[in-house]
Structures are given as structure tokens and as C-alpha cells.
Design a protein around this motif. Structure first.
Motif, PDB file in Angstrom:
ATOM      1  N   ARG A 110       0.837  -1.210   0.000  1.00 60.16           N
ATOM      2  CA  ARG A 110       0.000   0.000   0.000  1.00 60.16           C
ATOM      3  C   ARG A 110       0.866   1.251   0.000  1.00 60.16           C
ATOM      4  NH1 ARG A 110      -3.203  -2.762   3.912  1.00 60.16           N
ATOM      5  NH2 ARG A 110      -2.381  -1.403   5.544  1.00 60.16           N
ATOM      6  N   THR A 111       1.925   1.225   0.828  1.00 61.81           N
ATOM      7  CA  THR A 111       2.830   2.377   0.876  1.00 61.81           C
ATOM      8  C   THR A 111       3.463   2.634  -0.482  1.00 61.81           C
ATOM      9  OG1 THR A 111       3.338   2.023   3.211  1.00 61.81           O
ATOM     10  CG2 THR A 111       4.944   3.284   1.929  1.00 61.81           C
ATOM     11  N   ALA A 112       3.892   1.565  -1.133  1.00 65.49           N
ATOM     12  CA  ALA A 112       4.508   1.715  -2.458  1.00 65.49           C
ATOM     13  C   ALA A 112       3.526   2.329  -3.448  1.00 65.49           C
ATOM     14  CB  ALA A 112       5.002   0.363  -2.948  1.00 65.49           C
ATOM     15  N   ALA A 113       2.281   1.846  -3.425  1.00 71.49           N
ATOM     16  CA  ALA A 113       1.280   2.391  -4.347  1.00 71.49           C
ATOM     17  C   ALA A 113       0.999   3.855  -4.041  1.00 71.49           C
ATOM     18  CB  ALA A 113      -0.002   1.570  -4.263  1.00 71.49           C
ATOM     19  N   GLU A 114       0.891   4.177  -2.764  1.00 74.97           N
ATOM     20  CA  GLU A 114       0.630   5.559  -2.368  1.00 74.97           C
ATOM     21  C   GLU A 114       1.801   6.475  -2.697  1.00 74.97           C
ATOM     22  OE1 GLU A 114      -0.252   4.817   1.673  1.00 74.97           O
ATOM     23  OE2 GLU A 114      -2.310   4.137   1.285  1.00 74.97           O
ATOM     24  N   ASN A 115       3.006   5.884  -2.787  1.00 71.92           N
ATOM     25  CA  ASN A 115       4.193   6.667  -3.158  1.00 71.92           C
ATOM     26  C   ASN A 115       4.351   6.791  -4.666  1.00 71.92           C
ATOM     27  OD1 ASN A 115       4.892   7.134  -0.514  1.00 71.92           O
ATOM     28  ND2 ASN A 115       6.405   5.492  -0.403  1.00 71.92           N
ATOM     29  N   GLY A 116       3.367   6.312  -5.417  1.00 69.85           N
ATOM     30  CA  GLY A 116       3.370   6.499  -6.860  1.00 69.85           C
ATOM     31  C   GLY A 116       4.079   5.419  -7.644  1.00 69.85           C
ATOM     32  N   LYS A 117       4.481   4.350  -7.008  1.00 71.19           N
ATOM     33  CA  LYS A 117       5.142   3.263  -7.728  1.00 71.19           C
ATOM     34  C   LYS A 117       4.095   2.395  -8.425  1.00 71.19           C
ATOM     35  CE  LYS A 117       8.583   3.225  -4.030  1.00 71.19           C
ATOM     36  NZ  LYS A 117       9.425   4.249  -4.668  1.00 71.19           N
ATOM     37  N   GLN A 118       4.530   1.692  -9.465  1.00 69.48           N
ATOM     38  CA  GLN A 118       3.661   0.734 -10.118  1.00 69.48           C
ATOM     39  C   GLN A 118       3.634  -0.536  -9.261  1.00 69.48           C
ATOM     40  OE1 GLN A 118       1.833   0.902 -13.180  1.00 69.48           O
ATOM     41  NE2 GLN A 118       2.188   3.086 -12.779  1.00 69.48           N
ATOM     42  N   VAL A 119       2.505  -0.824  -8.663  1.00 68.81           N
ATOM     43  CA  VAL A 119       2.365  -1.995  -7.797  1.00 68.81           C
ATOM     44  C   VAL A 119       1.364  -2.948  -8.435  1.00 68.81           C
ATOM     45  CG1 VAL A 119       1.666  -2.861  -5.532  1.00 68.81           C
ATOM     46  CG2 VAL A 119       2.946  -0.709  -5.713  1.00 68.81           C
ATOM     47  N   VAL A 120       1.809  -4.173  -8.668  1.00 66.40           N
ATOM     48  CA  VAL A 120       0.941  -5.209  -9.210  1.00 66.40           C
ATOM     49  C   VAL A 120       0.869  -6.340  -8.193  1.00 66.40           C
ATOM     50  CG1 VAL A 120       0.577  -6.910 -11.042  1.00 66.40           C
ATOM     51  CG2 VAL A 120       1.515  -4.643 -11.593  1.00 66.40           C
ATOM     52  N   ALA A 121      -0.322  -6.629  -7.730  1.00 68.07           N
ATOM     53  CA  ALA A 121      -0.537  -7.734  -6.781  1.00 68.07           C
ATOM     54  C   ALA A 121      -1.366  -8.802  -7.476  1.00 68.07           C
ATOM     55  CB  ALA A 121      -1.255  -7.241  -5.531  1.00 68.07           C
ATOM     56  N   MET A 122      -0.740  -9.961  -7.658  1.00 64.00           N
ATOM     57  CA  MET A 122      -1.414 -11.103  -8.283  1.00 64.00           C
ATOM     58  C   MET A 122      -2.011 -11.927  -7.152  1.00 64.00           C
ATOM     59  SD  MET A 122      -1.314 -12.216 -11.562  1.00 64.00           S
ATOM     60  CE  MET A 122      -2.015 -13.611 -12.407  1.00 64.00           C
ATOM     61  N   ILE A 123      -3.269 -11.674  -6.810  1.00 68.23           N
ATOM     62  CA  ILE A 123      -3.892 -12.296  -5.641  1.00 68.23           C
ATOM     63  C   ILE A 123      -4.741 -13.485  -6.088  1.00 68.23           C
ATOM     64  CG2 ILE A 123      -5.519 -11.964  -3.749  1.00 68.23           C
ATOM     65  CD1 ILE A 123      -4.602  -9.154  -3.473  1.00 68.23           C
ATOM     66  N   GLU A 124      -4.483 -14.627  -5.478  1.00 66.11           N
ATOM     67  CA  GLU A 124      -5.249 -15.835  -5.797  1.00 66.11           C
ATOM     68  C   GLU A 124      -6.493 -15.886  -4.913  1.00 66.11           C
ATOM     69  OE1 GLU A 124      -7.069 -18.154  -7.295  1.00 66.11           O
ATOM     70  OE2 GLU A 124      -5.128 -18.275  -8.330  1.00 66.11           O
ATOM     71  N   LEU A 125      -7.624 -15.596  -5.511  1.00 65.89           N
ATOM     72  CA  LEU A 125      -8.876 -15.583  -4.752  1.00 65.89           C
ATOM     73  C   LEU A 125      -9.361 -16.983  -4.411  1.00 65.89           C
ATOM     74  CD1 LEU A 125     -10.906 -12.795  -6.596  1.00 65.89           C
ATOM     75  CD2 LEU A 125      -9.449 -12.582  -4.574  1.00 65.89           C
ATOM     76  N   LYS A 126      -8.815 -17.998  -5.094  1.00 66.42           N
ATOM     77  CA  LYS A 126      -9.339 -19.357  -4.918  1.00 66.42           C
ATOM     78  C   LYS A 126      -8.487 -20.184  -3.964  1.00 66.42           C
ATOM     79  CE  LYS A 126      -9.103 -20.208  -9.338  1.00 66.42           C
ATOM     80  NZ  LYS A 126      -8.533 -18.911  -9.738  1.00 66.42           N
ATOM     81  N   ALA A 127      -7.627 -19.552  -3.158  1.00 68.99           N
ATOM     82  CA  ALA A 127      -6.842 -20.302  -2.176  1.00 68.99           C
ATOM     83  C   ALA A 127      -7.808 -20.857  -1.122  1.00 68.99           C
ATOM     84  CB  ALA A 127      -5.794 -19.400  -1.526  1.00 68.99           C
TER      85      ALA A 127
END
Length: 702
Positions: free
Chosen positions: A411-428
Motif C-alpha cells: 500500500r505504501t509503495a502504491a501511495e508513493n506512486g510506484k507501479q504496484v501489481v498484486a497477483m492475488i489468488e482468490l481461490k486459495a
């Protein structure tokens, strides 16, 4: 292998071994056999899993373990068996309902498998109870008393009643069953009191159900020095809920339901909404097991069996306590009855001399968790989130737990303007709701959240960081065998590699482009399921066959959680027949039969258990004297190799390859928690006290 090859038949006495545990002539413990069909090349998957749970149960009986730890092992066995019914047994029931007549690789039809599973689970539940009661008996001698209301004095009983009326009864809901009150829904793993109430006209007793609110309230109630089970406290005061009615008797029971819900991704316009809907549906899966404490009246038993639509073979009469998994949280702090505290080492990554990125430019860093702290991985992410030269962070997330630092860094990285990609597995499985919550938090912070590729679970453990430096952009990566979960990183053994290797970084970048944009990927070093992992492993084994046939002594040393994939088992058999020496450390399920003449005589299999859950995956190959070592997230199961995104990376530096091979050496030498699998499918406990886990811990704190 010739098409008509058959494993030699087991002796007649071996065919009945699945009915009881045995002791070898030396006095060592041997588990149930997992050979359901002696003429098959494969061991039965379900029976192999039950044999694993037996090995865990042996830790609950092992007097070398502290008493509270032994109780935890019994609780883990109960929890494991709960999930086994919710997923594996439920799956067999579903096959039978669908009329499946295709045998499993070991040759059994679903009905045949279910029959054996029912036999063994009935025995296993009783053994888990027996082990838990024995430990609780020994704990009483140490001042830890889990007893009954009858153990209390008059003053303590009065205090208990006040506590019940103020803190417990307001949460309870009595539900009677009659023509105007239908049979209530009973949720998965719910603990219940069945109550029989007398009627004024002398008719059949009324049935009422009171749900024991475990989860809302603690399962164990402390009264002075005594500990009581919540259901016993409620039963003692049950008349308070049914004033004016005569309570004839109360009986504890527990329901297990099918939770193996399949999400229809192909038809989903919104995957997150589809999974949320699926989670609601999963709550209402069909019942697959009913546990009850013996002595339940026939009329109550018949009612429950009828309303839950259960076969009599799926009803388990036990002595109690039911739900041993809840004993994990016994509210007792006794360091003298527990494992000694262990503080993971925190390797010096020269943070005061340029930080983690400078360290990685000097060479890769290998972390062996939990002996090396997971804090370095968190520091890696947090430094990247703060560093103004970092432009992008990309990460796969499968099970993250609830530690605030991990998601906080993203979250901090995204708020600092960095490109943040989170590949979240919803089916775990069983972490779906937590991952949905994490996805929403990250989206609100401005991160790009991707849910994966349709039809596949993203199980890989990979992070990519892109940083602006002199001369251009540089990629830093983390590849691991375990989840980005600081809690389990203290309980599971896993391996992490942090690297600035340019070629490895390029591969990981290719991976993320493939996952987020479906771009075609070509990898120099990585094996990636479902694209190249299976063929890559097969090629590595074929190379060992060539070395063995040329007299260069082919070998493979493998470690993973489970081995069930028929294709990989056949590849291992081919390698053994060519003379390749294969040693495998497989913690859980193994469907390969080792040591069978003409088939697998050069294969040895061991299972390692201990204080920490063995979770790392290592794949090492001799390569004619120049060993190659890989590590990653994939077991050799069909689901991992064909239906999941998995990443397997090479160990690139010679010194680190030696470290990985030393880990394998140390684990193979273990005596304390090791079991060896025989060709008959039974595991034989290795005698001795040498502990690989303790050896690793001692190396961290010499």
C-alpha cells in the motif's frame, strides 16, 4: 516398462494390514499400509494421506515431546482429519453420486476407496481421542486440569453458574423441532447439544438443538485451577434454557460438510463476486460425517441420520471430546511443558552500508526459514516501498495471513506512486475471504490487483522489484517455496532466494507479463507450470538416465510435500530401472511404491516430521558430477503441474548449491522424526534422536 509388468503380489497377511497398526520386529512403530491393491504400481492416495496423519499422531504419543506440544499434535491430527472429510472424502462421495466408474491409478473404484477410508477413519478418530485423553491425564499430574463440572466444589459451581448466566446463556439459541419448527440447518464443523425434553402427555420426547458457540466463545472455560469444555458447562445448566420443561438428557454431536466447492470461472463476468457467491453456497454443502458421543438414544440418532441424509457408515460413535482441533488453543502458558522458545537468526544484509539492494548486487542471499527470519523478506519489500529509485513492485500472493507489514509495504509503495501489481489468488481454499479483503484494500491504495489466469490457481511465490540505477534499470527478485505469510514462516520450513541476477530477473519479468497480459513467455532459467515444469522435470530425469547408462552414476534427490502424479511416478520408475539412484523426502502423500524389484529398487522414500512443518521443495540432479539444484512452489501432483501457476528456479551460485545439498544431507540423516516407506506401503519409524531441525536451529545460534 513392459505393458504386462505387474508388481509381485503381497503375501496374504499383508493384504489385511490396513486394518491395524503394527510394530516391526525391532519394536519400531510401523504405520498402516497404503497398498489397497497389491498388484498395482501405485499406492492409494487417500490411504497414503491417512498414513501421514498417523505419523503426526505418533508425535502426540512420543514422550520425548513436551506435554502441551503432544496435545497440539493430537489437535493437528483432528484438524487434518476434518479437512480430509471436507475435501477428499467429500470428493469421493461426489464421484459416487455422479456414477464415476473409472478407477484411480491404484486400481480402486470410488466405492472401494470409500469403504477403506471409512474403516480407517473410524479407527483413527478413536486413536486421536485416546492420545488426547492420555495427554490430558498426564497434564493433570502437572497441574493442568481439563475436567468436568463434577470436579468443582460448591463455591466454584456457584461462580460457574454466575459466569454462565452472564457470559454464555445470552449467546445461546434453543431450537425445538416440531411441525411448526423445522429441523434447523447445522453449519460445517458445528458442535451441538441434542436435548430430549419430556412431554406432558407422555408422548415421544421432543428434540431440541442448542449450538455450542465455539468461535464466538472460547471452547475452554477456566474456573479457578480447573478447565472445562464449553459444551459441558452448557449441558450442566441446560435447564435454564428450557424452563418449565423436563430435560431428559443432553448429547453432544458434530457435523462435517462438503466444502469442496468448484468455482465456474469460465462463465464469470466478475470473478471476485463469483467467489463471494460460491463461499456462501459452500456453507450449505451436503453432510459427509456425523460425530457423536456414545450413549445417544436411538430416536435422536435416527432423526439426525435422516435429516442429514447420512449413511450409517458415516456416523462416528466416540468417547469425546469431539473436535480435538479446538484443544490447540488450551489457555495454558507453561514454558516447562512446551518447546523452548526459538528466535530466528536475522542475517546481516548490510543495511547500514547501502541497504539490501547493495547486498544483492554482491551476490544472491539464501534464507532457510524459520531458522533464518522472514523479517529480511519484509525488509526487502519495505525498503523497496520507501526507495525513490524503485519504480515498480510486482508480487504473487496466495496465503498472506493477517500481518500488517506485508500488505502495508505494498500500500505504501502504491501511495508513493510506484507501479504496484498484486497477483492475488482468490481461490486459495479456506483463505478466499481473507484474500478478497486484501484485494480490496490494495485496490483502494491504488495498486493494480490481478486475480490470475482463468482455470488456473496462481500458487507461485515470486516478487519482482524494478529499480533505477546507474547504467539503467535493474531487476531484483525474491523466489520462495513458502507463502508470503510471516506467521507460517515461523512454523514452516521453507527456502527463499533474494537475487539481482539479470537473467533470473528477466525470466521473472517474462512471467509477470504472461500472467497479467497473457504475453507469450520464454524462460532461460525458470521452470513454470503448467507450461514447462512437467517437461522440464522429465528432461532432467531423462538426462540422469543417460548418465547412469553411460556409467556416470545418475542420481536425483528430491524433496516435496506430496507425490501423486502418475506421469512423474512413471518417469521415476523409468529412471530407477535405468539405474538412477533416487532419494526422496516426502512429508505427506506418496503414491509411488519404492524398493520393488524390477520397478523401483533404486528409489528410497522418507517422511520427515518435527516441531516445524516441512514445506520446502528441492529438486537436485547429479548431472554427471556437476549437480544442478532447483527449488520452488510445486509438489509433484497433477494439480501443481497442470492446473496451477508454479515457479521453479535454479540455484545459480556454486556455494548456494552446496548449501541446498547439505540441507538434503542433514534431513536424510535425521532419526528423530523420520519414517521410511516400504514397498508394502507401510512406513517404518527410524530409531534414534538425531534431529535435522535441531541441527539447523543450532547452526543459527551456535
Amino acid at each position: 516398462m513392459p505393458a504386462d509388468f505387474a508388481v509381485p503380489s503381497a503375501p496374504a497377511e499383508a493384504k489385511g494390514e490396513h486394518k491395524k497398526s503394527l510394530r516391526a520386529a525391532s519394536g519400531q512403530v510401523r504405520t498402516l499400509t497404503t497398498v489397497a491393491n497389491p498388484e498395482s504400481r501405485f499406492l492409494n492416495r487417500e490411504l497414503s494421506w491417512l498414513a501421514f496423519n498417523e505419523r503426526v499422531l505418533a508425535e502426540a504419543r512420543d514422550e520425548r515431546n513436551p506435554l502441551l506440544e503432544r496435545l497440539k499434535y493430537a489437535a493437528i491430527c483432528g484438524s487434518n482429519l476434518d479437512e480430509f472429510f471436507m475435501v477428499r472424502v467429500a470428493g469421493v462421495h461426489r464421484q459416487i453420486a455422479a456414477g464415476v466408474q473409472t478407477p484411480s491409478p491404484d486400481g480402486l473404484l470410488p466405492r472401494e476407496t470409500l469403504k477403506l477410508v471409512r474403516e480407517q477413519t473410524h479407527a483413527m478418530l478413536r486413536e486421536i481421542e485416546r492420545a488426547a485423553r492420555q495427554v490430558l491425564h498426564e497434564l493433570r499430574g502437572q497441574g493442568v486440569r481439563l475436567g468436568t463440572v463434577a470436579d468443582l466444589g460448591k463455591r466454584e459451581r456457584a461462580g460457574l453458574r454466575e459466569h454462565y448466566l452472564a457470559q454464555i446463556q445470552p449467546v445461546l439459541t434453543p431450537l425445538i423441532v416440531d411441525p411448526s419448527h423445522p429441523f434447523p440447518y447445522m453449519s460445517n464443523l458445528s458442535l451441538n447439544l441434542g436435548v430430549l425434553l419430556g412431554t406432558k402427555k407422555g408422548e415421544d420426547p421432543d428434540f431440541a438443538r442448542v449450538k455450542v458457540p465455539v468461535g464466538v466463545l472460547p471452547r475452554v472455560v477456566a474456573v479457578g485451577e480447573h478447565l472445562l469444555l464449553l459444551e459441558d458447562v452448557i449441558a450442566e445448566h441446560i435447564g435454564e434454557l428450557f424452563k418449565g420443561r423436563k430435560v431428559l438428557s443432553t448429547h453432544v454431536f458434530r457435523v462435517t460438510r462438503n466444502t469442496d466447492y468448484e468455482f465456474e470461472e469460465e462463465e464469470a463476468e466478475d470473478l471476485l463476486a463469483t467467489i463471494e457467491d460460491g463461499l456462501r453456497r459452500r456453507r450449505f454443502g451436503s453432510a459427509v460425517r456425523l460425530e457423536m458421543v456414545g450413549g445417544m438414544p436411538p430416536e435422536m440418532l435416527e432423526l439426525l441420520q435422516d435429516k442429514l441424509h447420512l449413511d450409517p457408515a458415516d456416523i462416528f460413535m466416540l468417547e469425546g471430546p469431539l473436535g480435538t482441533a479446538d484443544l490447540m488453543g488450551l489457555p495454558v502458558k507453561r514454558p516447562d511443558l512446551s518447546y523452548p522458545d526459538f528466535t530466528p537468526a536475522v542475517p546481516d544484509l548490510d543495511e547500514d552500508e547501502g541497504g539490501i539492494f547493495e547486498t544483492l548486487r554482491q551476490g544472491d542471499v539464501v534464507l532457510h526459514h524459520p531458522y533464518d527470519s522472514f523479517v529480511n523478506v519484509l525488509n526487502f519489500l519495505e525498503e523497496a516501498a520507501r526507495d525513490p529509485q524503485v519504480l515498480a513492485i510486482k508480487q504473487t500472493l496466495y496465503r498472506t495471513g493477517d500481518d500488517p507489514r506485508l500488505l502495508g509495504a505494498l500500500r505504501t509503495a502504491a501511495e508513493n506512486g510506484k507501479q504496484v501489481v498484486a497477483m492475488i489468488e482468490l481461490k486459495a481454499r479456506f483463505d478466499e475471504q481473507r484474500n478478497i479483503s486484501s484485494a480490496r484494500k490494495l485496490e483502494r491504495a491504488g495498486a493494480h490487483v490481478v486475480y490470475g489466469i482463468t482455470g488456473l490457481k496462481t500458487h507461485a511465490k515470486v516478487t519482482l522489484i524494478v529499480r533505477r540505477e546507474e547504467g539503467g534499470l535493474r531487476r531484483y527478485v525474491h523466489v520462495g517455496t513458502g507463502n508470503y505469510n510471516p506467521k507460517t514462516a515461523r512454523l514452516y520450513t521453507d527456502l527463499s532466494v533474494l537475487s539481482a541476477d539479470a537473467e533470473l530477473g528477466a525470466d521473472v519479468a517474462e512471467l509477470f507479463n504472461h500472467l497479467t497480459g497473457y504475453a507469450e513467455a520464454e524462460y532461460q532459467h525458470l521452470l513454470v507450470a503448467p507450461d514447462t515444469a512437467r517437461s522440464g522435470f522429465e528432461a532432467l530425469l531423462e538426462r540422469e538416465i543417460e548418465h547412469a547408462q553411460a556409467g556416470r552414476g545418475g542420481w536425483a534427490r528430491l524433496k516435496f510435500n506430496s507425490l501423486t502424479d502418475p506421469g512423474m511416478i512413471e518417469a521415476l520408475y523409468r529412471a530407477s530401472q535405468a539405474g538412477v539412484k533416487i532419494d526422496m523426502v516426502i512429508r505427506g502423500v506418496c503414491c509411488l511404491r519404492p524398493g520393488v524389484p524390477g520397478l523401483s529398487e533404486h528409489i528410497r522414500v522418507r517422511s520427515l516430521l518435527g516441531r516445524y512443518l516441512e514445506h520446502a521443495r528441492i529438486y537436485a540432479f547429479g548431472n554427471g558430477g556437476q549437480p544442478e539444484v532447483y527449488f520452488g512452489s510445486a509438489d509433484w501432483m497433477s494439480r501443481n503441474l497442470d492446473r496451477r501457476v508454479e515457479v521453479i528456479a535454479p540455484v545459480l551460485e556454486d556455494g548456494h548449491r552446496a548449501t541446498f545439498l547439505q540441507i538434503m544431507d542433514t534431513e536424510w540423516a535425521d532419526e528423530r522424526g523420520s519414517w521410511e516407506l516400504g514397498e508394502n506401503g507401510a512406513y517404518l519409524k527410524i530409531a534414534g534422536d538425531l534431529s535435522a531441525q535441531q541441527t539447523f536451529a543450532d547452526r543459527c545460534h551456535p
